[in-house]
Design an enzyme around this catalytic site. Sequence first.
Site, PDB file in Angstrom:
ATOM      1  N   ARG A  23      47.730  44.696  43.213  1.00  0.00           N
ATOM      2  CA  ARG A  23      47.002  43.410  43.194  1.00  0.00           C
ATOM      3  C   ARG A  23      46.988  42.859  44.618  1.00  0.00           C
ATOM      4  NH1 ARG A  23      47.270  40.984  37.835  1.00  0.00           N
ATOM      5  NH2 ARG A  23      45.928  39.383  38.684  1.00  0.00           N
ATOM      6  N   PRO A  24      46.037  43.305  45.441  1.00  0.00           N
ATOM      7  CA  PRO A  24      46.025  42.878  46.844  1.00  0.00           C
ATOM      8  C   PRO A  24      45.650  41.401  47.011  1.00  0.00           C
ATOM      9  CG  PRO A  24      44.065  44.169  46.354  1.00  0.00           C
ATOM     10  CD  PRO A  24      44.888  44.165  45.104  1.00  0.00           C
ATOM     11  N   VAL A  25      45.994  40.840  48.185  1.00  0.00           N
ATOM     12  CA  VAL A  25      45.562  39.461  48.493  1.00  0.00           C
ATOM     13  C   VAL A  25      44.776  39.432  49.814  1.00  0.00           C
ATOM     14  CG1 VAL A  25      47.300  38.173  47.171  1.00  0.00           C
ATOM     15  CG2 VAL A  25      47.830  38.917  49.498  1.00  0.00           C
ATOM     16  N   ASP A  26      44.260  40.614  50.201  1.00  0.00           N
ATOM     17  CA  ASP A  26      43.548  40.706  51.481  1.00  0.00           C
ATOM     18  C   ASP A  26      42.371  39.730  51.570  1.00  0.00           C
ATOM     19  OD1 ASP A  26      42.629  42.521  49.414  1.00  0.00           O
ATOM     20  OD2 ASP A  26      41.116  43.203  50.836  1.00  0.00           O
ATOM     21  N   LEU A  27      41.666  39.538  50.447  1.00  0.00           N
ATOM     22  CA  LEU A  27      40.489  38.654  50.496  1.00  0.00           C
ATOM     23  C   LEU A  27      40.909  37.197  50.672  1.00  0.00           C
ATOM     24  CD1 LEU A  27      38.426  40.277  47.589  1.00  0.00           C
ATOM     25  CD2 LEU A  27      37.931  40.450  50.041  1.00  0.00           C
ATOM     26  N   ARG A  54      54.184  34.231  28.493  1.00  0.00           N
ATOM     27  CA  ARG A  54      53.638  33.824  29.801  1.00  0.00           C
ATOM     28  C   ARG A  54      52.320  33.071  29.624  1.00  0.00           C
ATOM     29  NH1 ARG A  54      51.800  38.292  33.051  1.00  0.00           N
ATOM     30  NH2 ARG A  54      50.765  36.512  33.944  1.00  0.00           N
ATOM     31  N   ARG A  95      52.304  36.327  39.840  1.00  0.00           N
ATOM     32  CA  ARG A  95      51.374  36.624  40.920  1.00  0.00           C
ATOM     33  C   ARG A  95      50.522  35.404  41.297  1.00  0.00           C
ATOM     34  NH1 ARG A  95      46.561  37.866  42.240  1.00  0.00           N
ATOM     35  NH2 ARG A  95      46.365  39.286  44.022  1.00  0.00           N
ATOM     36  N   CYS A 111      51.621  44.925  40.059  1.00  0.00           N
ATOM     37  CA  CYS A 111      52.100  44.649  38.711  1.00  0.00           C
ATOM     38  C   CYS A 111      51.607  45.764  37.823  1.00  0.00           C
ATOM     39  CB  CYS A 111      51.664  43.266  38.233  1.00  0.00           C
ATOM     40  SG  CYS A 111      49.934  43.147  37.891  1.00  0.00           S
ATOM     41  N   ASP A 141      40.388  40.230  30.837  1.00  0.00           N
ATOM     42  CA  ASP A 141      41.522  39.670  30.087  1.00  0.00           C
ATOM     43  C   ASP A 141      41.320  39.755  28.571  1.00  0.00           C
ATOM     44  OD1 ASP A 141      42.822  39.102  32.413  1.00  0.00           O
ATOM     45  OD2 ASP A 141      42.467  36.943  32.369  1.00  0.00           O
ATOM     46  N   ILE A 200      37.334  46.059  36.637  1.00  0.00           N
ATOM     47  CA  ILE A 200      38.086  45.127  37.479  1.00  0.00           C
ATOM     48  C   ILE A 200      39.502  45.667  37.725  1.00  0.00           C
ATOM     49  CG2 ILE A 200      38.825  42.702  37.759  1.00  0.00           C
ATOM     50  CD1 ILE A 200      35.874  42.679  37.222  1.00  0.00           C
ATOM     51  N   LYS A 208      45.445  28.351  30.592  1.00  0.00           N
ATOM     52  CA  LYS A 208      46.515  28.714  31.542  1.00  0.00           C
ATOM     53  C   LYS A 208      45.932  28.973  32.929  1.00  0.00           C
ATOM     54  CE  LYS A 208      47.919  33.144  31.907  1.00  0.00           C
ATOM     55  NZ  LYS A 208      47.911  33.648  33.296  1.00  0.00           N
ATOM     56  N   ASN A 209      44.860  29.781  32.963  1.00  0.00           N
ATOM     57  CA  ASN A 209      44.326  30.177  34.271  1.00  0.00           C
ATOM     58  C   ASN A 209      43.645  29.035  35.017  1.00  0.00           C
ATOM     59  OD1 ASN A 209      45.339  32.696  33.971  1.00  0.00           O
ATOM     60  ND2 ASN A 209      43.387  33.732  33.655  1.00  0.00           N
TER      61      ASN A 209
END
Length: 422
Positions: A120-124, A401, A91, A115, A309, A331, A22-23
């Site tokens: 769950r930041p997206v700054d990077l 999912r 996400r 979540c 995970d 993490i 999936k990932n």
Amino acid sequence: MDKLIVHGGTPIHGAITISGSKNASLPILAATLLTDEDCVIRRVPDVSDTNYMVQILTGLGADVERFSGTVRVTASDITDTAPYDIVRRMRASVCVMGPLLARKRRCVVALPGGCVIGDRPVDLHIRGLEALGAKAEMEGGNVILSAPDGLKGATIDLCGTSGPTVLGTDNVMMAATLAEGITTITSAACEPEVVDLADFLNAMGAKITGAGTPVITIEGVEKLKGCVHNVIPDRIEAGTFMAAAALAGEGVTLRRIRHEHLVAITNTLRKAGHQVHFNDVGDACTIHRGDTPMSAEIVTEPYPGYPTDMQAQMTALFATTPGTSIVVDTIFPQRFMHCAELKRMGADITVENGKAMIKGVDKLSAAPVMASDLRASAALVLAGLTAKGSTEIRRLYHIDRGYEHIDEKLLALGAHVERVRE
Ligand code: UD1
């Protein structure tokens, strides 16, 4: 809404085939936006996250056909805007940011919220794309990235406080394929899914080296073309069935796996007293529950360390393993929602500051439980396999999912499970 009833006490045995990852599928599907030519991707698992990604691609204007694990995408004429009503469901939809920006020189993508496993930041991601010359603005819950003169190669460090970012590495790598000049990502994520994406991009005509190591180099090209790609096996689905086999198995064989992707999980199972045997080519393994299971300790880390995970599923195994086991998630330190549900089934677990201390009990007892996120729900299914009585797992959409036909695979292994529509 579906629920899963797991009637505990029936050992599992036999063989199943592991689905495509999936990932890996999600960013690869997003990467099809980088070309106007046909891309054919095989072994895309039939799970709701890949369905959402197909909906996002369709919503952006791509033609998408899907038939038994094969997805064909032709993104000849696409828009640059991914609206909130599709992005909010998953996400991982942020990984359209890099390809859209590279192809359209502008993109508008709704920011994902937090979540249940934490903020769950997206700054990077944004920092990386800015380093390639994009201008970023926030407006109405969207991030708007623009690079009217195109992107330019740069050296970008993608290390955050919790280490590298997987989808952030993917986003920058995808954007850099069409940037002018050379991009070097330092502190890149080394996950096998990043390597699979790089392989896909290289098959499209990109020039990427170093994927799978902390330094990835991308030489920008003018244009990418269509290609055919087979997605790698899902190492987390494999790990989940390995843990299930250690917990409730009498010899379970998993086919279409990659030995080299499962080292940390295999080492943990062996330390906990279970037997894992791989075939010579490393594409199948058989797991036997050990006669004297032992407590163990895991600390999640970026690949090749133990994957976050896979910590919930191992917690379910440790819940009935003699001794005190420790699970530390560096993490996502808030990712312990499954522990409260496992405690309702009689587990003895104390969670404090991103660390769970699990004192093994003889047996769990069935209870109605709520799935809170994808991997937490897998942990509850595993716990139900040996619990006394019938465990009812609600909010099954979480498991759908990311696990392809989990109930059918468990049935094939002889487990006594039922999917019930409420
Ligand atoms: C991916 C996986 C997810 C897995 C996670 C960690 C997909 C679709 N999802 O998620 O299943 O649990 O890797 O292995 O592949 N971070 C920041 N800023 C950012 C981005 C991340 O601080 O901009 C932090 C996160 O909060 C986390 C750490 O970095 O602590 C790693 O997260 P990241 O690797 O980005 O996770 P995802 O790529 O979203």
